[in-house]
Scaffold this active site. Structure first.
Site, mmCIF file in Angstrom:
data_model
loop_
_atom_site.group_PDB
_atom_site.id
_atom_site.type_symbol
_atom_site.label_atom_id
_atom_site.label_comp_id
_atom_site.label_asym_id
_atom_site.label_seq_id
_atom_site.Cartn_x
_atom_site.Cartn_y
_atom_site.Cartn_z
ATOM 1 N N THR A 67 -24.835 48.118 -13.288
ATOM 2 C CA THR A 67 -24.615 48.220 -11.840
ATOM 3 C C THR A 67 -25.818 47.681 -11.076
ATOM 4 O O THR A 67 -26.808 47.256 -11.684
ATOM 5 C CB THR A 67 -24.232 49.659 -11.444
ATOM 6 O OG1 THR A 67 -23.791 49.628 -10.080
ATOM 7 C CG2 THR A 67 -25.384 50.615 -11.589
ATOM 8 N N HIS A 231 -13.142 30.574 -4.291
ATOM 9 C CA HIS A 231 -13.910 30.201 -3.094
ATOM 10 C C HIS A 231 -15.004 29.189 -3.487
ATOM 11 O O HIS A 231 -15.074 28.762 -4.629
ATOM 12 C CB HIS A 231 -14.512 31.448 -2.448
ATOM 13 C CG HIS A 231 -13.480 32.266 -1.693
ATOM 14 N ND1 HIS A 231 -13.777 32.989 -0.569
ATOM 15 C CD2 HIS A 231 -12.164 32.453 -1.915
ATOM 16 C CE1 HIS A 231 -12.683 33.585 -0.120
ATOM 17 N NE2 HIS A 231 -11.699 33.288 -0.932
ATOM 18 N N GLU A 375 1.095 23.764 -5.752
ATOM 19 C CA GLU A 375 1.229 25.036 -5.024
ATOM 20 C C GLU A 375 0.885 24.858 -3.551
ATOM 21 O O GLU A 375 -0.023 24.091 -3.202
ATOM 22 C CB GLU A 375 0.300 26.094 -5.627
ATOM 23 C CG GLU A 375 0.767 26.589 -6.973
ATOM 24 C CD GLU A 375 -0.178 27.647 -7.567
ATOM 25 O OE1 GLU A 375 0.161 28.175 -8.623
ATOM 26 O OE2 GLU A 375 -1.256 27.926 -6.984
HETATM 27 C C1 LIG Z 1 -11.028 35.264 6.667
HETATM 28 C C2 LIG Z 1 -11.165 36.201 5.499
HETATM 29 N N1 LIG Z 1 -11.794 37.377 5.680
HETATM 30 C C3 LIG Z 1 -11.970 38.257 4.675
HETATM 31 C C4 LIG Z 1 -11.519 37.968 3.402
HETATM 32 C C5 LIG Z 1 -11.712 38.978 2.312
HETATM 33 O O1 LIG Z 1 -12.527 38.539 1.273
HETATM 34 P P1 LIG Z 1 -12.386 39.227 -0.170
HETATM 35 O O2 LIG Z 1 -11.185 38.639 -0.822
HETATM 36 O O3 LIG Z 1 -13.658 38.876 -0.870
HETATM 37 O O4 LIG Z 1 -12.240 40.679 0.043
HETATM 38 C C6 LIG Z 1 -10.853 36.747 3.156
HETATM 39 C C7 LIG Z 1 -10.382 36.415 1.808
HETATM 40 O O5 LIG Z 1 -10.439 35.308 1.371
HETATM 41 C C8 LIG Z 1 -10.664 35.862 4.232
HETATM 42 O O6 LIG Z 1 -10.001 34.700 4.067
#
Ligand SMILES: Cc1ncc(COP(=O)(O)O)c(C=O)c1O
Length: 444
Positions: A67, A231, A375
């Site tokens: 952790t 991402h 997709e």
């Molecule tokens: C604009 C936006 N905010 C928040 C999030 C949340 O991120 P996470 O998936 O890491 O919780 C996302 C997810 O991609 C997002 O597109």
């Protein structure tokens, strides 16, 4: 598998599928269709994990330190350095980062709260659920604003009109920097200053995007980032907050870990004054357990070193898609950064938004691409005000029809993948297929 060009006909592979008849009717006359399965799947997402990332992950697991620890600290330093801010506080997701930001605004440990219950927060109508939920969960009110058609970001002119109308007690703005498009920080700063708003940024889709000398989301008080798989960099799940405000950063450190003082930079000053408590078990704020794990941070450190090459590849994919729609009725939203090659602005292309002429064309194009195993998905959630959850939960929710641009985008626009893992064959296939899709007949 390639779509072969020969003079003035093309060969389009189609799966045996109920939609094939639908598509065959719409193909231009000079198209020959052969029925075989496409082997060139173009996913929206990819794990992004490379052998070197897996090697470090295994090393961390074997070390027994699992952790939050030295790898998290190290990754936080790298992220702060990359973004040009003084603090990066890692958490277990971008959603948690958003939650922690609002908790810290409502219940700071030292100064007066910047927000109070019932305050309004400006947010875009095209949003992600966990941009909105923390606002509602913590007793604040989302004040939805339509988006701009050419950037998909919150429309600041419309936001100004709402403020001028005296709508709600608007105290903050929480823009999303959508799909790799960084909103101009000076516009956001001016808007926030003129209206006396706290500016916090949701940059979960736009790591690596910058404007002038600033990374997206590093103006204002804080910005949240996500490292969810697929991402710009991945820690599998993961996220965090960038801020130049030391007290805010310390409060986030407490909030992510039960309200503990341990990990704060000012932890010594707390234990000095509270001598009756065990300094190792001093709780100074409200909190959650939204800590990241060492394995996530170690993978993050390995990935962040190569972020520039990941983003260049994404830009190449976006350029190829842009080329493929040239002279057609399809277009790429946010293409100005590619057309003008503006050095002072980088668009980090999380996914590629393709705009169709109308909903009928979108329907035909999306079916065709899906048939080829390319997709597609809606733009974020589409108009968030049309989602059943917001209709059920936010009793003040606005009529989704009051957001004409968001509604139009939801109906006519879709996303394809731009992941840096795509091979050159996949990129060729994607751009050729989009070009073919642009020629399909649809009801105007
Ligand atoms: C604009 C936006 N905010 C928040 C999030 C949340 O991120 P996470 O998936 O890491 O919780 C996302 C997810 O991609 C997002 O597109």
């Amino acid at each position: 598998m390639n779509i072969a060009h020969q003079d003035d006909y093309i060969e389009v592979p189609l799966k045996h599928h109920s939609d094939s008849a639908f598509l065959l009717e719409r193909l231009p006359t000079k198209v020959i269709c052969s029925c075989y399965i496409s082997a060139m799947r173009i996913p929206l997402a990819s794990s992004g994990l490379r052998p070197e990332d897996l090697a470090i992950a295994i090393e961390v697991l074997q070390s027994g330190n699992l952790t939050m620890g030295k790898h998290v600290k190290n990754f936080e330093i790298q992220m702060a350095d990359y973004l040009g801010v003084s603090n990066f506080v890692m958490m277990n997701s971008g959603s948690s980062a958003n939650l922690a930001i609002f908790e810290a605004l409502l219940r700071p440990t030292k100064s007066s709260p910047l927000l109070e219950e019932d305050d309004g927060v400006l947010v875009p109508a095209i949003a992600w659920p966990t941009t909105i939920w923390p606002i509602i969960q913590l007793g604040l009110h989302p004040v939805f604003v339509d988006v701009e058609a050419d950037s998909l970001a919150i429309d600041l002119e419309k936001a100004q009109n709402l403020i001028n109308l005296g709508r709600r007690n608007i105290k903050a703005i929480f823009p999303i920097h959508p799909l790799g498009y960084g909103v101009d920080p000076s516009r956001l700063d001016n808007f926030s200053r003129m209206n006396n708003l706290v500016q916090i940024n949701d940059v979960c889709e736009s790591l690596g995007s910058w404007y002038g000398d600033k990374h997206a989301g590093t103006s204002g008080l804080a910005g949240s980032f996500s490292f969810y798989f697929s991402h710009h960099i991945t820690t599998m799940e993961g996220g965090g907050v960038a801020t130049n405000n030391e007290e805010f950063a310390d409060d986030l450190r407490s909030i992510r870990s039960h309200g503990w003082s341990r990990d704060r930079k000012d932890s010594a000053s707390w234990s000095e004054h509270l001598t009756q408590n065990d300094s190792k078990f001093l709780f100074v704020s409200t909190g959650y357990n939204i800590r990241p794990m060492e394995i996530q941070a170690a993978i993050g450190s390995s990935q962040i070193r190569d972020i520039d090459s990941f983003i260049s590849k994404r830009r190449i994919i976006a350029s190829r898609v842009l080329e493929s729609v040239k002279g057609t009725q399809l277009s790429v939203i946010g293409d100005q950064t590619l057309i003008n090659q503006i050095d002072s602005k980088n668009h980090s292309w999380m996914l590629i938004p393709i705009q169709c002429k109308n909903a009928n064309q979108k329907n035909v194009v999306v079916k065709f691409l899906n048939e080829l195993e390319i997709e597609t998905r809606p733009v974020l959630t589409g108009n968030f005000l049309s989602q059943p959850a917001i209709e059920r939960i936010d009793k003040h929710h606005e009529n989704p029809l009051n957001f004409p641009v968001s509604k139009h985008i939801s109906e006519t626009c879709f996303l394809v993948g731009a992941h840096h893992d795509l091979s050159s064959e996949q990129i060729d296939f994607l751009s050729q297929s989009i070009n073919h899709a642009s020629k399909l007949k649809y009801d105007e």
